[in-house]
Design a protein around this motif. Structure first.
Motif, PDB file in Angstrom:
ATOM      1  N   UNK A 380       0.849  -1.195   0.000  1.00 21.75           N
ATOM      2  CA  UNK A 380       0.000   0.000   0.000  1.00 21.75           C
ATOM      3  C   UNK A 380       0.878   1.235   0.000  1.00 21.75           C
ATOM      4  N   UNK A 381       0.829   1.965  -1.101  1.00 18.15           N
ATOM      5  CA  UNK A 381       1.656   3.167  -1.227  1.00 18.15           C
ATOM      6  C   UNK A 381       0.868   4.441  -0.959  1.00 18.15           C
ATOM      7  N   UNK A 382      -0.429   4.395  -1.265  1.00 19.73           N
ATOM      8  CA  UNK A 382      -1.242   5.594  -1.109  1.00 19.73           C
ATOM      9  C   UNK A 382      -2.691   5.180  -0.888  1.00 19.73           C
ATOM     10  N   UNK A 383      -3.558   6.108  -0.547  1.00 22.52           N
ATOM     11  CA  UNK A 383      -4.959   5.764  -0.263  1.00 22.52           C
ATOM     12  C   UNK A 383      -5.686   5.089  -1.423  1.00 22.52           C
ATOM     13  N   UNK A 384      -5.217   5.304  -2.652  1.00 24.69           N
ATOM     14  CA  UNK A 384      -5.876   4.678  -3.803  1.00 24.69           C
ATOM     15  C   UNK A 384      -5.759   3.161  -3.771  1.00 24.69           C
ATOM     16  N   UNK A 385      -4.709   2.653  -3.083  1.00 24.92           N
ATOM     17  CA  UNK A 385      -4.480   1.208  -3.044  1.00 24.92           C
ATOM     18  C   UNK A 385      -5.396   0.489  -2.066  1.00 24.92           C
ATOM     19  N   UNK A 386      -6.095   1.224  -1.221  1.00 24.24           N
ATOM     20  CA  UNK A 386      -6.955   0.606  -0.206  1.00 24.24           C
ATOM     21  C   UNK A 386      -8.343   0.374  -0.792  1.00 24.24           C
ATOM     22  N   UNK A 387      -8.802  -0.890  -0.678  1.00 27.62           N
ATOM     23  CA  UNK A 387     -10.141  -1.254  -1.141  1.00 27.62           C
ATOM     24  C   UNK A 387     -10.909  -1.885   0.014  1.00 27.62           C
ATOM     25  N   UNK A 393     -10.628  -9.590  -0.201  1.00 23.79           N
ATOM     26  CA  UNK A 393     -10.602 -11.007   0.136  1.00 23.79           C
ATOM     27  C   UNK A 393     -11.231 -11.858  -0.958  1.00 23.79           C
ATOM     28  N   UNK A 394     -12.258 -11.310  -1.626  1.00 22.52           N
ATOM     29  CA  UNK A 394     -12.872 -12.039  -2.736  1.00 22.52           C
ATOM     30  C   UNK A 394     -11.887 -12.206  -3.885  1.00 22.52           C
ATOM     31  N   UNK A 395     -11.118 -11.125  -4.152  1.00 24.99           N
ATOM     32  CA  UNK A 395     -10.123 -11.184  -5.223  1.00 24.99           C
ATOM     33  C   UNK A 395      -9.019 -12.178  -4.890  1.00 24.99           C
ATOM     34  N   UNK A 396      -8.613 -12.204  -3.613  1.00 32.91           N
ATOM     35  CA  UNK A 396      -7.592 -13.159  -3.185  1.00 32.91           C
ATOM     36  C   UNK A 396      -8.098 -14.588  -3.347  1.00 32.91           C
ATOM     37  N   UNK A 397      -9.342 -14.834  -2.916  1.00 28.78           N
ATOM     38  CA  UNK A 397      -9.912 -16.177  -3.023  1.00 28.78           C
ATOM     39  C   UNK A 397     -10.006 -16.609  -4.484  1.00 28.78           C
ATOM     40  N   UNK A 398     -10.431 -15.688  -5.349  1.00 31.28           N
ATOM     41  CA  UNK A 398     -10.552 -16.010  -6.773  1.00 31.28           C
ATOM     42  C   UNK A 398      -9.198 -16.422  -7.352  1.00 31.28           C
ATOM     43  N   UNK A 430     -16.365 -21.562  -8.721  1.00 25.97           N
ATOM     44  CA  UNK A 430     -15.843 -21.432 -10.085  1.00 25.97           C
ATOM     45  C   UNK A 430     -16.873 -20.752 -10.986  1.00 25.97           C
ATOM     46  N   UNK A 431     -18.115 -21.193 -10.886  1.00 22.26           N
ATOM     47  CA  UNK A 431     -19.160 -20.583 -11.710  1.00 22.26           C
ATOM     48  C   UNK A 431     -19.412 -19.135 -11.285  1.00 22.26           C
ATOM     49  N   UNK A 432     -19.368 -18.890  -9.981  1.00 20.01           N
ATOM     50  CA  UNK A 432     -19.632 -17.551  -9.468  1.00 20.01           C
ATOM     51  C   UNK A 432     -18.545 -16.566  -9.908  1.00 20.01           C
ATOM     52  N   UNK A 433     -17.282 -17.020  -9.888  1.00 18.94           N
ATOM     53  CA  UNK A 433     -16.180 -16.159 -10.292  1.00 18.94           C
ATOM     54  C   UNK A 433     -15.980 -16.153 -11.804  1.00 18.94           C
TER      55      UNK A 433
END
Length: 443
Positions: A380-387, A393-398, A430-433
């Protein structure tokens, strides 16, 4: 509400809905055949009225699945059908058919058909259509190898020799094929692309239909090695029985045709039929100088179409893109640009924080000088990187599931066991993602 009013509402909803609906009774009498189903079948109003007058559906051909449902009284679900309808339009839909019971007695069957023609089209096309003829002028490549490809393709167009295009999916082979068609010394009337990964019976019917035409046709058989050997031999037979020197033959294969022949995935006769000349289209990783011209062209089209201010990539992102191998070639790059562009507002350059998380994961390790060096895209370099945490966590799981499927060659059972979850749970994810994996038993 009065029953007659409710009936009118039901009829209106059925007729105006975007789901094809067909209902028959146990004798095959046609009760409902809505507008969307007529469109899918390519039946106009006059033909429909004639058909309804006959009242009986040909179970053994058109509606064999309905016939099965009426006999077994069990549903037939998620059947994908691809065919050319009565208007010679290629159509793909997902069909669910259910038995209809009234007070415990079978009274008929209903079919619901969801049109996925455009979705299938986008899934299988190596590059997106630009809404204009794909001529050689549209191709933005500047590399010496691609200039050589285009020069060879122009020779093919001048001589009208049959040609086999060799290359990985997503390299732009379809653009070369259409470029040849539009550059022919004597123009052809039609360009017919046959996606050989689809139902081969339908492919053969399409060949049979058009091979006898007097019009000059360019046939482009995309990934012809996906057809069975029997289907390939049938194509050879069709061309031999109906020789037409006005037709132009173009085919593509994903690997060296000699290797495919030795592996019995490509008919030697079919290869001889198409291979007046062969042209190898290299993958993007072998011609990275074509990346930035493609991106510049993409953003120019985006500005022209949407009035955006985007001009290009930041130096950091440009370095990332040029260092990545792009296993999905130009198609992967284009899909990524689509995803980035969908979130643009008034930005003029694409910065690293605008890259989707799944792409960050792909490039989190760069390989330089034989050593693995961790990239800093997830620092994380700046506030734009925070989601939001749930999004992250959904992106990590995918990504995690995607890599697990890769390691187990798309095998759902083995991947589920490795992840310690139920097979059904993994299938749902798998279908959901909408993971683009060749996973077993996932349609």
């Amino acid at each position: 509400m009065d029953n007659s009013i409710l009936l009118s509402i039901y009829r209106y909803v059925i007729e105006k809905g975007d789901m094809g609906i067909c209902v028959v009774d146990t004798d095959g009498k046609l009760l409902i055949y809505n507008k969307k189903m007529r469109e899918l079948e390519g039946v106009n109003e006059d033909e429909f009225e004639e058909r309804r007058a006959l009242e009986i559906i040909d179970f053994e051909t058109e509606k064999s699945d309905i016939y099965k449902v009426l006999n077994s009284e069990t549903p037939v679900l998620n059947v994908k059908k691809t065919y050319w309808n009565k208007k010679n339009q290629e159509v793909t839909y997902i069909s669910n058919i259910y038995p209809l019971h009234y007070e415990g007695v079978l009274v008929g069957a209903v079919e619901f058909a969801r049109d996925i023609t455009q979705l299938e089209y986008m899934m299988y096309q190596p590059l997106r259509r630009y809404g204009a003829p794909l001529t050689f002028d549209i191709i933005s490549a500047v590399s010496a190898v691609m200039k050589d490809v285009i020069e060879k393709a122009k020779i093919v167009a001048l001589s009208r020799m049959p040609v086999v295009l060799i290359g990985e999916s997503g390299t732009g082979i379809d653009m070369i094929a259409e470029g040849i068609h539009h550059d022919l010394s004597v123009k052809n009337d039609m360009f017919i692309a046959l996606i050989c990964r689809r139902d081969e019976d339908t492919i053969l019917k399409h060949f049979e239909k058009y091979i006898v035409e007097k019009e000059k046709i360019t046939f482009f058989a995309e990934r012809i090695e996906y057809l069975s050997m029997a289907a390939q031999e049938k194509i050879v037979e069709l061309f031999n029985n109906h020789p037409n020197h006005h037709h132009m033959l173009i085919a593509s294969v994903g690997k060296d045709p000699i290797d495919l022949i030795q592996a019995q995935k490509l008919s030697k006769k079919l290869y001889r039929l198409f291979s007046g000349i062969t042209i190898y289209v290299p993958p993007l990783r072998e011609r990275k100088e074509d990346i930035m011209p493609f991106i510049d062209d993409y953003f120019k089209r985006h500005r022209d179409s949407f009035g955006s201010s985007i001009q290009g990539l930041s130096e950091e992102v440009q370095e990332i893109f040029l260092g990545y191998d792009w296993p999905g070639n130009l198609k992967e790059l284009e899909v990524l640009l689509d995803e980035i562009s969908s979130l643009l507002t008034n930005e003029t350059v694409v910065d690293s924080h605008m890259l989707p998380a799944h792409f960050r994961w792909k490039i989190q390790y760069s390989y330089e000088n034989g050593t693995e060096e961790k990239a800093d895209l997830f620092i994380i370099k700046n506030p734009h990187d925070i989601r939001p945490l749930d999004v992250y966590m959904k992106e990590v799981e995918e990504y995690y599931i995607s890599k697990a499927l890769d390691f187990h060659q798309g095998n759902i059972s083995k991947t589920a066991a490795a992840l310690g979850i139920r097979r059904q749970s993994l299938q749902y994810r798998v279908k959901n993602y909408k993971l683009n994996k060749k996973s077993e038993n996932i349609d």
